[in-house]
Motif scaffolding. Structure first.
Motif, PDB file in Angstrom:
ATOM      1  N   GLN A 168       0.827  -1.202   0.000  1.00  0.00           N
ATOM      2  CA  GLN A 168       0.000   0.000   0.000  1.00  0.00           C
ATOM      3  C   GLN A 168       0.867   1.260   0.000  1.00  0.00           C
ATOM      4  O   GLN A 168       0.606   2.216  -0.734  1.00  0.00           O
ATOM      5  CB  GLN A 168      -0.880  -0.043   1.255  1.00  0.00           C
ATOM      6  CG  GLN A 168      -1.973   0.980   1.341  1.00  0.00           C
ATOM      7  CD  GLN A 168      -2.879   0.695   2.535  1.00  0.00           C
ATOM      8  OE1 GLN A 168      -3.417  -0.405   2.675  1.00  0.00           O
ATOM      9  NE2 GLN A 168      -3.044   1.673   3.403  1.00  0.00           N
ATOM     10  N   ILE A 169       1.916   1.256   0.812  1.00  0.00           N
ATOM     11  CA  ILE A 169       2.804   2.416   0.916  1.00  0.00           C
ATOM     12  C   ILE A 169       3.527   2.685  -0.399  1.00  0.00           C
ATOM     13  O   ILE A 169       3.680   3.833  -0.826  1.00  0.00           O
ATOM     14  CB  ILE A 169       3.824   2.207   2.055  1.00  0.00           C
ATOM     15  CG1 ILE A 169       3.121   2.289   3.422  1.00  0.00           C
ATOM     16  CG2 ILE A 169       4.961   3.232   1.991  1.00  0.00           C
ATOM     17  CD1 ILE A 169       3.995   1.870   4.586  1.00  0.00           C
ATOM     18  N   CYS A 170       3.957   1.614  -1.075  1.00  0.00           N
ATOM     19  CA  CYS A 170       4.792   1.749  -2.286  1.00  0.00           C
ATOM     20  C   CYS A 170       4.001   1.580  -3.575  1.00  0.00           C
ATOM     21  O   CYS A 170       4.589   1.331  -4.633  1.00  0.00           O
ATOM     22  CB  CYS A 170       5.924   0.716  -2.251  1.00  0.00           C
ATOM     23  SG  CYS A 170       7.007   0.835  -0.819  1.00  0.00           S
ATOM     24  N   ALA A 171       2.688   1.732  -3.517  1.00  0.00           N
ATOM     25  CA  ALA A 171       1.842   1.472  -4.685  1.00  0.00           C
ATOM     26  C   ALA A 171       2.154   2.379  -5.865  1.00  0.00           C
ATOM     27  O   ALA A 171       1.877   2.030  -7.011  1.00  0.00           O
ATOM     28  CB  ALA A 171       0.379   1.600  -4.296  1.00  0.00           C
ATOM     29  N   ASP A 172       2.757   3.562  -5.610  1.00  0.00           N
ATOM     30  CA  ASP A 172       2.985   4.519  -6.698  1.00  0.00           C
ATOM     31  C   ASP A 172       4.293   4.284  -7.449  1.00  0.00           C
ATOM     32  O   ASP A 172       4.623   5.022  -8.371  1.00  0.00           O
ATOM     33  CB  ASP A 172       2.952   5.958  -6.161  1.00  0.00           C
ATOM     34  CG  ASP A 172       4.028   6.211  -5.111  1.00  0.00           C
ATOM     35  OD1 ASP A 172       4.683   5.236  -4.673  1.00  0.00           O
ATOM     36  OD2 ASP A 172       4.209   7.378  -4.720  1.00  0.00           O
ATOM     37  N   GLU A 204       4.150   7.497   7.215  1.00  0.00           N
ATOM     38  CA  GLU A 204       3.145   7.314   6.172  1.00  0.00           C
ATOM     39  C   GLU A 204       2.138   8.455   6.190  1.00  0.00           C
ATOM     40  O   GLU A 204       1.777   8.998   5.136  1.00  0.00           O
ATOM     41  CB  GLU A 204       2.420   5.984   6.375  1.00  0.00           C
ATOM     42  CG  GLU A 204       1.374   5.706   5.297  1.00  0.00           C
ATOM     43  CD  GLU A 204       0.474   4.539   5.635  1.00  0.00           C
ATOM     44  OE1 GLU A 204      -0.046   3.899   4.708  1.00  0.00           O
ATOM     45  OE2 GLU A 204       0.269   4.280   6.837  1.00  0.00           O
ATOM     46  N   ARG A 205       1.664   8.837   7.380  1.00  0.00           N
ATOM     47  CA  ARG A 205       0.705   9.934   7.478  1.00  0.00           C
ATOM     48  C   ARG A 205       1.308  11.241   6.974  1.00  0.00           C
ATOM     49  O   ARG A 205       0.641  12.025   6.288  1.00  0.00           O
ATOM     50  CB  ARG A 205       0.257  10.092   8.945  1.00  0.00           C
ATOM     51  CG  ARG A 205      -0.624   8.976   9.452  1.00  0.00           C
ATOM     52  CD  ARG A 205      -1.954   8.924   8.722  1.00  0.00           C
ATOM     53  NE  ARG A 205      -2.709  10.161   8.887  1.00  0.00           N
ATOM     54  CZ  ARG A 205      -3.521  10.420   9.901  1.00  0.00           C
ATOM     55  NH1 ARG A 205      -3.697   9.514  10.851  1.00  0.00           N
ATOM     56  NH2 ARG A 205      -4.175  11.569   9.957  1.00  0.00           N
ATOM     57  N   GLU A 223       3.666  11.574   4.690  1.00  0.00           N
ATOM     58  CA  GLU A 223       3.752  11.497   3.234  1.00  0.00           C
ATOM     59  C   GLU A 223       2.391  11.700   2.590  1.00  0.00           C
ATOM     60  O   GLU A 223       2.277  12.363   1.557  1.00  0.00           O
ATOM     61  CB  GLU A 223       4.330  10.141   2.820  1.00  0.00           C
ATOM     62  CG  GLU A 223       4.556  10.007   1.330  1.00  0.00           C
ATOM     63  CD  GLU A 223       5.213   8.693   0.964  1.00  0.00           C
ATOM     64  OE1 GLU A 223       4.475   7.725   0.704  1.00  0.00           O
ATOM     65  OE2 GLU A 223       6.456   8.636   0.941  1.00  0.00           O
ATOM     66  N   GLN A 224       1.343  11.157   3.200  1.00  0.00           N
ATOM     67  CA  GLN A 224      -0.005  11.334   2.660  1.00  0.00           C
ATOM     68  C   GLN A 224      -0.428  12.803   2.690  1.00  0.00           C
ATOM     69  O   GLN A 224      -1.058  13.296   1.751  1.00  0.00           O
ATOM     70  CB  GLN A 224      -0.988  10.473   3.450  1.00  0.00           C
ATOM     71  CG  GLN A 224      -0.867   8.985   3.173  1.00  0.00           C
ATOM     72  CD  GLN A 224      -1.745   8.152   4.088  1.00  0.00           C
ATOM     73  OE1 GLN A 224      -2.263   8.643   5.101  1.00  0.00           O
ATOM     74  NE2 GLN A 224      -1.920   6.890   3.753  1.00  0.00           N
ATOM     75  N   ARG A 225      -0.073  13.496   3.776  1.00  0.00           N
ATOM     76  CA  ARG A 225      -0.400  14.926   3.865  1.00  0.00           C
ATOM     77  C   ARG A 225       0.341  15.723   2.798  1.00  0.00           C
ATOM     78  O   ARG A 225      -0.224  16.627   2.172  1.00  0.00           O
ATOM     79  CB  ARG A 225      -0.056  15.462   5.259  1.00  0.00           C
ATOM     80  CG  ARG A 225      -1.014  15.007   6.359  1.00  0.00           C
ATOM     81  CD  ARG A 225      -0.828  15.829   7.623  1.00  0.00           C
ATOM     82  NE  ARG A 225       0.508  15.687   8.168  1.00  0.00           N
ATOM     83  CZ  ARG A 225       0.849  14.783   9.072  1.00  0.00           C
ATOM     84  NH1 ARG A 225      -0.056  13.926   9.536  1.00  0.00           N
ATOM     85  NH2 ARG A 225       2.085  14.730   9.544  1.00  0.00           N
ATOM     86  N   GLN A 226       1.612  15.367   2.580  1.00  0.00           N
ATOM     87  CA  GLN A 226       2.406  16.053   1.558  1.00  0.00           C
ATOM     88  C   GLN A 226       1.825  15.811   0.168  1.00  0.00           C
ATOM     89  O   GLN A 226       1.752  16.732  -0.660  1.00  0.00           O
ATOM     90  CB  GLN A 226       3.865  15.589   1.625  1.00  0.00           C
ATOM     91  CG  GLN A 226       4.600  16.054   2.871  1.00  0.00           C
ATOM     92  CD  GLN A 226       5.975  15.429   2.998  1.00  0.00           C
ATOM     93  OE1 GLN A 226       6.299  14.441   2.335  1.00  0.00           O
ATOM     94  NE2 GLN A 226       6.809  15.995   3.863  1.00  0.00           N
ATOM     95  N   LYS A 227       1.409  14.585  -0.117  1.00  0.00           N
ATOM     96  CA  LYS A 227       0.797  14.274  -1.417  1.00  0.00           C
ATOM     97  C   LYS A 227      -0.510  15.033  -1.593  1.00  0.00           C
ATOM     98  O   LYS A 227      -0.801  15.545  -2.681  1.00  0.00           O
ATOM     99  CB  LYS A 227       0.546  12.767  -1.537  1.00  0.00           C
ATOM    100  CG  LYS A 227       1.778  11.936  -1.825  1.00  0.00           C
ATOM    101  CD  LYS A 227       1.385  10.488  -1.998  1.00  0.00           C
ATOM    102  CE  LYS A 227       2.586   9.624  -2.355  1.00  0.00           C
ATOM    103  NZ  LYS A 227       2.203   8.197  -2.518  1.00  0.00           N
TER     104      LYS A 227
END
Length: 484
Positions: A386-390, A451-452, A454-458
């Motif tokens: 899930q973390i590396c899906a991109d 992870e949180r 990185e999600q905020r940055q995205k």
């Protein structure tokens, strides 16, 4: 609530979000059957082989090969060393050679090596075979998690990972039952010990499953030519994943800037550290501590020593499936609570075993409760997918590295903390288990925080991009109005 809505709620919890169209539902049924059937059967034989060595050791192998001291631990260490050597090369090969060829080919090789184990006469021959077996078997676990991450969406991934992991545990469960039955009915037949027959039967089970893989395994969504998928279903298999903006479904071959991308992000470090630590909570099962405890305290038959540890495996299967299903059913797809549950269970188990004067029944309970440690395996790899899906290439390296670094530790960890000579008490091992569980809680919190962030940055970057696009659209509209 109507019966139909109640059924949908139950189905959503057990099997995830309902496919949006009939075509997607039919596709999901097909890939569930053909991917999971082969991967689960492959992993079943993989774990059957690993567990059979432990069962063989307490069922006559030790005496027949005149094994003493920590030679059993050394066998496991050499297997782990081979596993480490083959880990990343095997996962990279899946991006070069079609998985439908590579995975079954590796399975055939380790089946042949399993047959060879039945004919050994010295422990040194076992050393050599198990090292090679580790190299070839290392293709299975992370390779399958890479394949699952290529075919399934985040809401579908956790429970499929759980089903796959449970198939290995079923192999462990079946191994104890099989060894007991073989010892009872085949020991001495044709001049062979029961433990030798066990490896022969294991090889016989493995070969037809490998042939099944050659026939039905579908490769990756962008390269599949599986006979049971229509052209529309092949396109849909890739398209349904590409709808996720944060996902890379391209599956390109490794590029030269891969190392820079992997080492320049936190993911490789965080995910590797997470399974490096949390994977050692499985030491109860991977070292067959309960079987060694029963053999050392005496009073149990060979069949009982083979059967009784199966209770821990049964609880491991139940924990894995329930936890994997729960993580997919939650809206946030949060994986971290499973690692908290697992850590608390092994801490309780270790304390019960450390208190040596506690009743035998409590020790049975403690060993069975320790089966919860396997629940983190499927969840941790689903989390990494899930973390590396991109970034598909990074995903392959991260998954392989997680298992590789765990095995780097596992190569020497049992020799230090769980030597066979420490049976039945394993005092050092229980203190090490408590420390490992506490460390797992800390690393879980770290990965969750990263992870949180990185999600905020995205999310912020996406809002900026959408704002820029909106301004461009308004500017274009204004220019058209000016022209008019």
């Amino acid at each position: 609530m109507t019966v139909r809505s109640a059924w949908r709620s139950v189905r959503h919890f057990v099997w995830g979000e309902e496919p949006q169209t009939k075509e997607e539902k039919r596709l999901l049924l097909k890939i569930d059957w053909f991917i999971l059937s082969y991967c689960c059967l492959m992993y079943f034989t993989n774990y059957l082989d690993r567990s059979n060595l432990s069962n063989a050791y307490v069922s006559g192998m030790k005496e027949d090969l005149h094994m003493f001291g920590n030679e059993f631990n050394k066998i496991n260490t050499l297997f782990t060393c081979g596993y480490i050597v083959g880990m990343i090369p095997n996962n990279l090969m899946l991006q070069v050679v079609p998985p439908r060829l590579w995975l079954p080919a590796m399975q055939i090789v380790w089946a042949v090596l399993t047959f060879c184990t039945s004919a050994v006469h010295t422990v040194h021959q076992v050393y050599a075979i198990r090292f090679l077996q580790g190299m070839f078997e290392s293709s299975t676990f992370v390779g399958t998690h890479y394949i699952l991450g290529a075919w399934y969406k985040p809401g579908e991934l956790g429970k499929r990972s759980g089903i796959f992991t449970s198939s290995g545990l079923i192999g462990t469960l079946f191994s104890g039952v099989l060894q007991a039955a073989v010892y009872q009915h085949l020991n001495g037949v044709s001049g062979r010990s029961g433990w030798r027959w066990l490896f022969i039967i294991d090889g016989v089970i493995t070969l037809p499953i490998a042939l099944y893989g050659f026939l039905v395994f579908p490769d990756l969504p962008t390269t599949t030519r599986a006979f049971y998928l229509t052209e529309e279903e092949r396109l849909l298999s890739a398209d349904r994943l590409e709808r996720d903006k944060d996902r890379d479904a391209s599956h390109k071959k490794p590029s030269w800037n891969l190392a820079r991308r992997v080492l320049g992000r936190w993911r490789w470090y965080g995910c590797s550290l997470l399974f490096l630590v949390s994977g050692e909570t499985e030491s109860f099962g991977s070292n067959n501590l309960m079987g060694q405890w029963l053999k050392a305290i005496g009073g149990y038959t060979v069949e009982q020593i083979d059967y009784y540890p199966s209770g821990m495996t049964a609880f491991a299967i139940a924990s894995t499936l329930v936890c994997a299903t729960w993580t997919d059913a939650t809206r946030s797809r949060a994986r971290w609570p499973v690692l908290v549950y697992m850590s608390i269970c092994v801490i309780v188990s270790s304390i019960c075993i450390l208190v040596w004067r506690s009743p035998t029944g409590l020790k049975f309970f403690a060993y069975y409760l320790a089966g919860a440690s396997y629940a983190g395996q499927a969840t941790t790899f689903a989390w990494a997918n899930q973390i590396c899906a991109d970034d598909d290439q990074e995903r392959g390296i991260v998954l392989a590295s997680m298992n590789m670094w765990n095995n780097v530790i596992n190569a020497w960890w049992p020799l230090v903390f769980y030597p066979a000579t420490d049976a039945p008490r394993f005092t050092k091992g229980m203190w090490a288990m408590i420390g490992t569980a506490l460390a797992t809680l800390l690393v879980t919190a770290l990965v969750y925080t990263l992870e949180r962030r990185e999600q905020r940055q995205k999310g912020a970057a996406r809002e900026v991009d959408e704002g820029v696009d909106e301004k461009k659209d308004k500017g274009y509209e204004a220019s058209l109005q000016g022209e008019n």
